[in-house]
Design a protein around this motif. Structure first.
Motif, PDB file in Angstrom:
ATOM      1  N   PRO A  17       0.938  -1.140   0.017  1.00 44.96           N
ATOM      2  CA  PRO A  17       0.052   0.091  -0.087  1.00 44.96           C
ATOM      3  C   PRO A  17       0.838   1.240  -0.055  1.00 44.96           C
ATOM      4  CG  PRO A  17       0.153  -1.018   2.141  1.00 44.96           C
ATOM      5  CD  PRO A  17       0.883  -2.010   1.255  1.00 44.96           C
ATOM      6  N   HIS A  18       0.413   2.340  -0.668  1.00 41.87           N
ATOM      7  CA  HIS A  18       0.896   3.545  -0.891  1.00 41.87           C
ATOM      8  C   HIS A  18       0.312   4.646  -0.083  1.00 41.87           C
ATOM      9  CE1 HIS A  18       2.461   7.388  -3.220  1.00 41.87           C
ATOM     10  NE2 HIS A  18       3.306   7.302  -2.205  1.00 41.87           N
ATOM     11  N   ARG A  19      -0.703   5.066  -0.616  1.00 45.26           N
ATOM     12  CA  ARG A  19      -1.892   5.952  -0.015  1.00 45.26           C
ATOM     13  C   ARG A  19      -3.046   5.316   0.373  1.00 45.26           C
ATOM     14  NH1 ARG A  19      -0.048   8.954  -4.180  1.00 45.26           N
ATOM     15  NH2 ARG A  19       1.322  10.734  -3.676  1.00 45.26           N
ATOM     16  N   ARG A  35      -5.787  10.973   5.530  1.00 35.60           N
ATOM     17  CA  ARG A  35      -5.193  10.168   4.557  1.00 35.60           C
ATOM     18  C   ARG A  35      -3.722  10.041   4.962  1.00 35.60           C
ATOM     19  NH1 ARG A  35      -8.986  12.938   2.316  1.00 35.60           N
ATOM     20  NH2 ARG A  35     -10.149  12.059   0.760  1.00 35.60           N
ATOM     21  N   THR A  37       0.066   8.053   3.939  1.00 43.07           N
ATOM     22  CA  THR A  37       1.108   7.887   3.065  1.00 43.07           C
ATOM     23  C   THR A  37       1.978   6.901   3.793  1.00 43.07           C
ATOM     24  OG1 THR A  37       0.557   9.921   1.813  1.00 43.07           O
ATOM     25  CG2 THR A  37       2.749   8.860   1.220  1.00 43.07           C
ATOM     26  N   GLN A  40       7.692   2.818   1.154  1.00 38.18           N
ATOM     27  CA  GLN A  40       7.695   1.683  -0.321  1.00 38.18           C
ATOM     28  C   GLN A  40       8.220   0.485   0.514  1.00 38.18           C
ATOM     29  OE1 GLN A  40       9.306   2.789  -3.996  1.00 38.18           O
ATOM     30  NE2 GLN A  40       9.171   0.722  -4.637  1.00 38.18           N
ATOM     31  N   ASP A  62      -6.003   3.596  -1.753  1.00 37.69           N
ATOM     32  CA  ASP A  62      -6.147   4.315  -2.607  1.00 37.69           C
ATOM     33  C   ASP A  62      -5.099   3.966  -3.753  1.00 37.69           C
ATOM     34  OD1 ASP A  62      -8.298   5.466  -1.447  1.00 37.69           O
ATOM     35  OD2 ASP A  62      -6.873   6.862  -0.214  1.00 37.69           O
ATOM     36  N   SER A  63      -3.879   3.743  -3.524  1.00 36.25           N
ATOM     37  CA  SER A  63      -2.782   3.364  -4.692  1.00 36.25           C
ATOM     38  C   SER A  63      -1.664   2.591  -3.863  1.00 36.25           C
ATOM     39  CB  SER A  63      -2.168   4.800  -4.778  1.00 36.25           C
ATOM     40  OG  SER A  63      -1.562   5.365  -3.866  1.00 36.25           O
ATOM     41  N   SER A  64      -1.153   1.906  -4.720  1.00 36.32           N
ATOM     42  CA  SER A  64       0.091   1.099  -4.018  1.00 36.32           C
ATOM     43  C   SER A  64       1.223   1.081  -4.798  1.00 36.32           C
ATOM     44  CB  SER A  64      -0.698  -0.453  -4.282  1.00 36.32           C
ATOM     45  OG  SER A  64      -0.979  -0.860  -5.425  1.00 36.32           O
ATOM     46  N   HIS A  65       2.596   0.413  -4.058  1.00 35.93           N
ATOM     47  CA  HIS A  65       3.543   0.474  -4.764  1.00 35.93           C
ATOM     48  C   HIS A  65       3.809  -0.923  -5.487  1.00 35.93           C
ATOM     49  CE1 HIS A  65       5.252   3.843  -2.481  1.00 35.93           C
ATOM     50  NE2 HIS A  65       4.693   3.299  -1.266  1.00 35.93           N
ATOM     51  N   SER A  67       2.145  -2.202  -8.271  1.00 34.66           N
ATOM     52  CA  SER A  67       0.783  -2.749  -8.487  1.00 34.66           C
ATOM     53  C   SER A  67       0.842  -3.313  -9.886  1.00 34.66           C
ATOM     54  CB  SER A  67      -0.220  -2.178  -8.112  1.00 34.66           C
ATOM     55  OG  SER A  67      -0.225  -0.655  -8.683  1.00 34.66           O
TER      56      SER A  67
END
Length: 89
Positions: A17-19, A35, A37, A40, A62-65, A67
């Motif tokens: 996971p990133h965000r 939120r 952050t 990595q 919400d976003s990932s490293h 992926s």
């Protein structure tokens, strides 16, 4: 929060996971969001998360490293520490 896979599962190639959005429901029913952050690397990361009395917290990635369509995001553990009134009358 501990991004990455649990050592007991040994699944390789997972995204991290990133965000992340935390949706917090307070004891009074008020809903707020935070939120977060994440770095990595896999492994434990301490993040400040003071929220007071809550009834639930929902985490949404919400976003990932790293992926891709064939990788799932892995979170091995989310731990809350500090004072708690759970189970007290």
């Amino acid at each position: 929060m501990r991004p990455g896979v649990s050592p007991s599962t040994r699944r390789c190639g997972s995204a991290l996971p990133h965000r992340v959005t935390a949706t917090i429901t307070g004891k009074d029913g008020k809903v707020s969001t935070r939120r977060l952050t994440l770095d990595q690397g896999a492994g434990g990361q301490r993040l400040p998360f003071r929220v007071g009395e809550v009834t639930k917290v929902r985490f949404t990635v919400d976003s990932s490293h790293a992926s891709s369509a064939d990788k799932q995001v892995a979170i091995a553990e989310i731990e809350f520490s500090g004072p708690s009134n759970a189970g007290r009358s």
